[in-house]
Design an enzyme around this catalytic site. Structure first.
Site, PDB file in Angstrom:
ATOM      1  N   VAL A  91       0.857  -1.185   0.000  1.00 38.90           N
ATOM      2  CA  VAL A  91       0.000   0.000   0.000  1.00 38.90           C
ATOM      3  C   VAL A  91       0.891   1.233   0.000  1.00 38.90           C
ATOM      4  CG1 VAL A  91      -1.854   1.244   1.156  1.00 38.90           C
ATOM      5  CG2 VAL A  91      -1.762  -1.253   1.301  1.00 38.90           C
ATOM      6  N   SER A 119       5.566  -1.282  -1.097  1.00 40.09           N
ATOM      7  CA  SER A 119       5.246  -0.610  -2.354  1.00 40.09           C
ATOM      8  C   SER A 119       6.431   0.159  -2.915  1.00 40.09           C
ATOM      9  CB  SER A 119       4.073   0.345  -2.131  1.00 40.09           C
ATOM     10  OG  SER A 119       3.838   1.154  -3.267  1.00 40.09           O
ATOM     11  N   TYR A 141       6.706  -1.080  -9.599  1.00 45.53           N
ATOM     12  CA  TYR A 141       6.137  -0.417 -10.763  1.00 45.53           C
ATOM     13  C   TYR A 141       7.277  -0.141 -11.739  1.00 45.53           C
ATOM     14  CZ  TYR A 141       1.610   0.731  -8.581  1.00 45.53           C
ATOM     15  OH  TYR A 141       0.373   0.676  -7.995  1.00 45.53           O
ATOM     16  N   THR A 167       3.535  -5.054 -10.462  1.00 46.10           N
ATOM     17  CA  THR A 167       2.149  -4.686 -10.765  1.00 46.10           C
ATOM     18  C   THR A 167       2.017  -4.462 -12.264  1.00 46.10           C
ATOM     19  OG1 THR A 167       1.765  -3.709  -8.589  1.00 46.10           O
ATOM     20  CG2 THR A 167       0.338  -2.983 -10.388  1.00 46.10           C
ATOM     21  N   ARG A 176      -1.699   8.135 -10.716  1.00 52.18           N
ATOM     22  CA  ARG A 176      -1.685   9.597 -10.681  1.00 52.18           C
ATOM     23  C   ARG A 176      -2.958  10.164 -11.300  1.00 52.18           C
ATOM     24  NH1 ARG A 176       2.957  13.007 -13.808  1.00 52.18           N
ATOM     25  NH2 ARG A 176       2.099  15.079 -13.506  1.00 52.18           N
ATOM     26  N   LYS A 238       1.412  -9.082 -10.361  1.00 45.21           N
ATOM     27  CA  LYS A 238       0.224  -8.684  -9.603  1.00 45.21           C
ATOM     28  C   LYS A 238      -0.772  -8.001 -10.526  1.00 45.21           C
ATOM     29  CE  LYS A 238      -1.264  -5.848  -5.666  1.00 45.21           C
ATOM     30  NZ  LYS A 238      -2.080  -4.847  -6.378  1.00 45.21           N
ATOM     31  N   HIS A 262      -6.911  -4.927  -8.248  1.00 46.19           N
ATOM     32  CA  HIS A 262      -6.377  -3.713  -7.621  1.00 46.19           C
ATOM     33  C   HIS A 262      -7.347  -3.149  -6.591  1.00 46.19           C
ATOM     34  CE1 HIS A 262      -2.665  -1.359  -8.382  1.00 46.19           C
ATOM     35  NE2 HIS A 262      -3.286  -0.445  -7.663  1.00 46.19           N
ATOM     36  N   GLY A 316      -5.086  -5.039   2.018  1.00 57.00           N
ATOM     37  CA  GLY A 316      -4.517  -3.717   1.850  1.00 57.00           C
ATOM     38  C   GLY A 316      -5.193  -2.653   2.688  1.00 57.00           C
TER      39      GLY A 316
END
Length: 366
Positions: A91, A119, A141, A167, A176, A238, A262, A316
């Protein structure tokens, strides 16, 4: 920063008996925009709501007179023995709700023998988190430049992280966009300490900002193959919901996948992971690791997920609710409640071990 954080509880109230109690009280312990950002889903919240209610589509069928002399809730993933199958999900920006953020969550995971996934958008340093919890996993990411991505991987490796969780359903810039739509902005004191905010994408006239801009640097299967060549760490994907994608991940030699939408925060109307897990297990066989994420709120949910084919589950939002209310103590209590509910379900369903939990112990609601 004291003005931003409400007073946290130093002891757990006697009437906090489930994760639902934390969810009901959490909004009193954080600014309203922060609560809406954490609790909310995409568009009309259909995926968010279906994640929770879809667990009710299954009922439990107990077996009786089984020996519990060697009972335990241990599971094995990527060569690691986990004391129980409940994992703290990655998270972002946990300092939004508590000044210690991910450090407090790490302390709670250590206290409850829980696996933690950190994360990319952590608001505390990877190395500092790694000092608080053994063998954490790192959620990755992909960044716009491969060198940036590789730098994150190296930082995780150097800090003792034992797996990567990439992810693939929501690129970083997608997060964003969603935040901007919600009218939410991070306070100045909270930031992702390992990545910088990417500038708006450059696109040509008449091109789509999303399709040709934000998605221009989203990862592909070729990027996953590149990542495999750069690290020895086991890699999970993920954000998998289809049997095709799960099978392709297996054929690519990955460690496993996280069956997830998600948490209902990306694309609305997505299938609920609990509805997909059995088909994915059938497609990949018994030896490929599957983790279910999205909607788990009770020990019976954990049991149903495992009966349908998951090896473990992730939570989460409850982590953030516990953190907001009582810091490390709140997170630890949430994890403890869920584990105890799961073990009680195992006991009353006649399953002394996780391996004993099979599809024979659940039935679809008429």
């Amino acid at each position: 920063m004291d003005f931003f954080y409400s007073q946290k509880l130093s002891r757990i109230p006697a009437d906090f008996l489930s994760l639902a109690d934390y969810e009901r009280q959490a909004q009193d312990f954080m600014p309203h925009p922060v609560y809406e950002y954490i609790a909310g889903g995409a568009d009309r919240d259909q995926a968010l709501n279906n994640n929770r209610t879809s667990f009710d589509d299954w009922q439990i069928l107990p077996s009786v007179l089984n020996s519990f002399r060697q009972a335990n809730s241990t599971v094995h993933l990527i060569g690691q023995a986990l004391a129980h199958p409940i994992i703290a999900a990655p998270v972002a920006y946990q300092r939004l709700v508590h000044n210690e953020g991910e450090l407090a969550t790490a302390q709670a995971c250590t206290a409850t023998e829980s696996q933690m996934v950190v994360s990319t958008l952590t608001s505390q340093p990877l190395a500092a988190i790694g000092e608080q919890v053994a063998s954490p996993w790192f959620q990755l990411y992909f960044q716009a430049q491969k060198q940036q991505t590789l730098q994150l991987v190296r930082q995780a490796e150097d800090a003792g992280y034992s797996a990567l969780m990439v992810t693939v359903d929501v690129p970083i810039n997608g997060l964003r966009i969603r935040a901007q739509k919600a009218g939410f902005a991070l306070p100045p004191a909270v930031r992702a300490v390992h990545v910088s905010d990417a500038p708006p994408p450059l696109i040509e006239a008449n091109q789509s900002v999303i399709l040709n801009g934000y998605m221009a640097h989203s990862p592909s299967w070729d990027d996953i193959a590149w990542l495999q060549q750069q690290t020895q760490l086991p890699i999970f994907l993920k954000g998998i919901l289809s049997t095709h994608d799960a099978s392709q991940a297996q054929q690519a030699g990955l460690a496993g996948v996280v069956v997830s939408n998600h948490g209902g925060r990306s694309l609305d109307c997505l299938a609920s992971p609990i509805h997909q897990i059995a088909a994915i297990r059938a497609a990949v066989g018994g030896d490929f690791s599957l983790i279910l994420d999205s909607g788990v709120r009770h020990g019976t949910d954990v049991f149903k997920a495992l009966a349908l084919g998951a090896n473990a589950v992730m939570i989460g939002r409850p982590i953030m609710y516990g953190l907001a209310i009582a810091g490390a103590l709140g997170v630890a209590h949430c994890l403890k409640l869920l584990r105890e509910e799961f073990e009680l379900t195992m006991a009353l369903a006649g399953c002394p071990t996780v391996e004993a939990i099979t599809a024979s112990h659940i039935t679809r609601r008429p």
